[in-house]
Design a protein around this motif. Structure first.
Motif, PDB file in Angstrom:
ATOM      1  N   ASN A  87       0.811  -1.215   0.000  1.00  0.00           N
ATOM      2  CA  ASN A  87       0.000   0.000   0.000  1.00  0.00           C
ATOM      3  C   ASN A  87       0.845   1.266   0.000  1.00  0.00           C
ATOM      4  O   ASN A  87       0.372   2.338   0.381  1.00  0.00           O
ATOM      5  CB  ASN A  87      -0.937  -0.010   1.211  1.00  0.00           C
ATOM      6  N   LYS A  88       2.118   1.118  -0.450  1.00  0.00           N
ATOM      7  CA  LYS A  88       3.016   2.262  -0.667  1.00  0.00           C
ATOM      8  C   LYS A  88       3.298   3.046   0.613  1.00  0.00           C
ATOM      9  O   LYS A  88       3.371   4.285   0.593  1.00  0.00           O
ATOM     10  CB  LYS A  88       2.444   3.185  -1.737  1.00  0.00           C
ATOM     11  N   CYS A  89       3.450   2.328   1.703  1.00  0.00           N
ATOM     12  CA  CYS A  89       3.783   2.979   2.967  1.00  0.00           C
ATOM     13  C   CYS A  89       5.278   2.841   3.256  1.00  0.00           C
ATOM     14  O   CYS A  89       5.868   1.775   3.023  1.00  0.00           O
ATOM     15  CB  CYS A  89       3.013   2.354   4.131  1.00  0.00           C
ATOM     16  N   SER A  90       5.857   3.891   3.787  1.00  0.00           N
ATOM     17  CA  SER A  90       7.192   3.787   4.339  1.00  0.00           C
ATOM     18  C   SER A  90       7.082   2.984   5.631  1.00  0.00           C
ATOM     19  O   SER A  90       6.234   3.262   6.477  1.00  0.00           O
ATOM     20  CB  SER A  90       7.745   5.185   4.624  1.00  0.00           C
ATOM     21  N   VAL A  91       7.935   1.969   5.795  1.00  0.00           N
ATOM     22  CA  VAL A  91       7.816   1.040   6.913  1.00  0.00           C
ATOM     23  C   VAL A  91       8.917   1.295   7.937  1.00  0.00           C
ATOM     24  O   VAL A  91      10.095   1.404   7.596  1.00  0.00           O
ATOM     25  CB  VAL A  91       7.901  -0.426   6.426  1.00  0.00           C
ATOM     26  N   ILE A  92       8.517   1.371   9.212  1.00  0.00           N
ATOM     27  CA  ILE A  92       9.455   1.434  10.329  1.00  0.00           C
ATOM     28  C   ILE A  92       9.265   0.176  11.166  1.00  0.00           C
ATOM     29  O   ILE A  92       8.156  -0.100  11.632  1.00  0.00           O
ATOM     30  CB  ILE A  92       9.228   2.681  11.199  1.00  0.00           C
ATOM     31  N   THR A  93      10.329  -0.583  11.346  1.00  0.00           N
ATOM     32  CA  THR A  93      10.205  -1.848  12.061  1.00  0.00           C
ATOM     33  C   THR A  93      11.510  -2.185  12.779  1.00  0.00           C
ATOM     34  O   THR A  93      12.349  -1.297  12.984  1.00  0.00           O
ATOM     35  CB  THR A  93       9.778  -2.975  11.085  1.00  0.00           C
ATOM     36  N   THR A  94      11.689  -3.448  13.155  1.00  0.00           N
ATOM     37  CA  THR A  94      12.846  -3.868  13.954  1.00  0.00           C
ATOM     38  C   THR A  94      13.591  -5.021  13.288  1.00  0.00           C
ATOM     39  O   THR A  94      13.029  -5.759  12.478  1.00  0.00           O
ATOM     40  CB  THR A  94      12.396  -4.339  15.353  1.00  0.00           C
ATOM     41  N   TYR A  95      14.855  -5.181  13.687  1.00  0.00           N
ATOM     42  CA  TYR A  95      15.637  -6.356  13.279  1.00  0.00           C
ATOM     43  C   TYR A  95      15.173  -7.533  14.137  1.00  0.00           C
ATOM     44  O   TYR A  95      15.727  -7.812  15.202  1.00  0.00           O
ATOM     45  CB  TYR A  95      17.133  -6.112  13.482  1.00  0.00           C
ATOM     46  N   HIS A  96      14.158  -8.219  13.678  1.00  0.00           N
ATOM     47  CA  HIS A  96      13.561  -9.278  14.501  1.00  0.00           C
ATOM     48  C   HIS A  96      13.169 -10.465  13.630  1.00  0.00           C
ATOM     49  O   HIS A  96      12.411 -10.325  12.672  1.00  0.00           O
ATOM     50  CB  HIS A  96      12.328  -8.733  15.228  1.00  0.00           C
ATOM     51  N   ASN A  97      13.724 -11.624  13.955  1.00  0.00           N
ATOM     52  CA  ASN A  97      13.407 -12.881  13.277  1.00  0.00           C
ATOM     53  C   ASN A  97      13.454 -12.736  11.756  1.00  0.00           C
ATOM     54  O   ASN A  97      14.469 -12.383  11.196  1.00  0.00           O
ATOM     55  CB  ASN A  97      12.080 -13.430  13.795  1.00  0.00           C
ATOM     56  N   GLY A  98      12.334 -13.008  11.057  1.00  0.00           N
ATOM     57  CA  GLY A  98      12.365 -13.026   9.598  1.00  0.00           C
ATOM     58  C   GLY A  98      12.144 -11.685   8.931  1.00  0.00           C
ATOM     59  O   GLY A  98      12.113 -11.602   7.690  1.00  0.00           O
TER      60      GLY A  98
END
Length: 348
Positions: free
Chosen positions: A273-284
């Motif tokens: 959906n063309k979103c900039s993603v903020i996340t973590t270095y986690h598992n996969g």
């Protein structure tokens, strides 16, 4: 026509596993006769890992139904639980399937089984042997399982999927405040507390939205935050309502450290959906998103706030990350997933 007994979770609650199991049936129903047994024994994602009499009783009934229907099936496809209790309760079905010479497909939707199998030799041999076909989400997880000395002879990597978007147009971001979204299970391990903290500090320069269900304490807190004007709480959303929220969102946040998390479907959905993603270095997650996301520290509101401010103040970077995410999402199409799962069953 061959028959498949499908034992796994189906909505509600809405989880990546339950959504995937619905697609599995849709993918296979034209070529196979399907018998579905819903193995879900919870109504709330926050009850995962909590053992009680009701769950044990309901779990027993699920396994009994599966055993009764097993003789008439050619294949068993199941998504076992990732806790010790979950693996034990599925054990009779898997064991009898092997005894009856059924073809067994085990689809692992997270990393939780790794910790359980580290110290249980019996379950290792039951679930990973020459006659079980194991389906994993990432190569990263396969490497972790290899370190346990498991039999991975019949192991396949089947990446998660997202809805395909055929609209590649990127709309110019106006001077109005951008919309930042948290969508997922409302639990601490998904990073909702950090999201709330940042919303409280930056509500004047961005619109913060939360969608999901779960912990009642968190829900009450979100309602209070909404009353104070810090964010908008939409509750659990589906269909057109969810579609409209995605269309208005520029940034998606999932600062997860949920132990059994594999590859959250919400991240794939956000990229599509063309979103900039903020996340973590986690598992996969790192293997899945590669460089198409911004990574922050787990359990750190300061780390999240820093990256949110960076995107707010740098529209060029925001648009660049949106485009990267959208391009990356094309690797995880629903049509490709359906083709691959059908191919796996047809060649056996």
């Amino acid at each position: 026509m061959k028959k498949i007994l499908v034992v796994g979770q189906f909505p509600p609650p809405i989880t990546g596993e339950s959504i995937c199991n619905e697609l599995i049936i849709d993918s296979l129903s034209d070529k196979f006769k399907i018998k579905k047994i819903n193995s879900c024994i919870i109504n709330d994602v926050n009850n995962v890992g909590v053992i009680g009499f009701y769950k044990v009783f309901k779990g027993f009934n699920v396994i009994l139904k599966a055993i009764i229907n097993l003789p008439g099936a050619d294949f068993l496809y199941c998504t076992p639980g990732q806790s010790l209790f979950g693996l034990i309760r599925f054990s009779p079905v898997v064991l009898l399937s092997l005894v009856f010479r059924k073809k067994v497909f085990l689809h692992w939707h997270g990393y939780g089984v790794y910790d359980v199998l580290k110290s249980n030799r019996i379950l290792k041999k039951l679930y990973f042997n020459n006659r079980t076909t194991n389906i994993l989400l990432t190569y990263d997880f396969k490497l972790k399982l290899e370190s346990l000395g498991l039999n991975l002879k019949n192991t396949y990597i089947l990446q998660n999927f997202c809805e395909e978007s055929h609209d590649s147009k990127f709309y110019e971001i106006s001077t109005d405040k951008i919309n930042i979204l948290f969508l997922g299970g409302l639990m601490e391990e998904k990073g909702i507390d950090e999201f709330i903290t940042v919303a409280q500090k930056l509500f004047a320069v961005a619109n913060f939205h939360v969608c999901g269900s779960g912990n009642s304490i968190i829900i009450n807190k979100l309602k209070q935050m909404q009353n104070n004007g810090y964010l908008t709480f939409h509750g659990s959303v589906t269909g057109k309502v969810k579609r409209l929220i995605w269309e208005k969102t520029q940034v998606f946040v999932l600062q997860t450290y949920y132990p059994t998390e594999g590859v959250p479907l919400t991240i794939l959905e956000a990229m599509a959906n063309k979103c900039s993603v903020i996340t973590t270095y986690h598992n996969g997650i790192p293997e899945t998103v590669d460089d198409a996301a911004i990574f922050v520290e787990k359990k750190s509101a300061d780390s999240l706030q820093k990256e949110v401010i960076r995107l707010i103040s740098n529209k060029d970077l925001l648009i660049e990350m949106q485009k990267k995410a959208f391009e990356r999402s094309k690797l995880f199409s629903k049509s490709e997933f359906k083709k691959n799962i059908l191919s796996l069953f047809m060649k056996t």
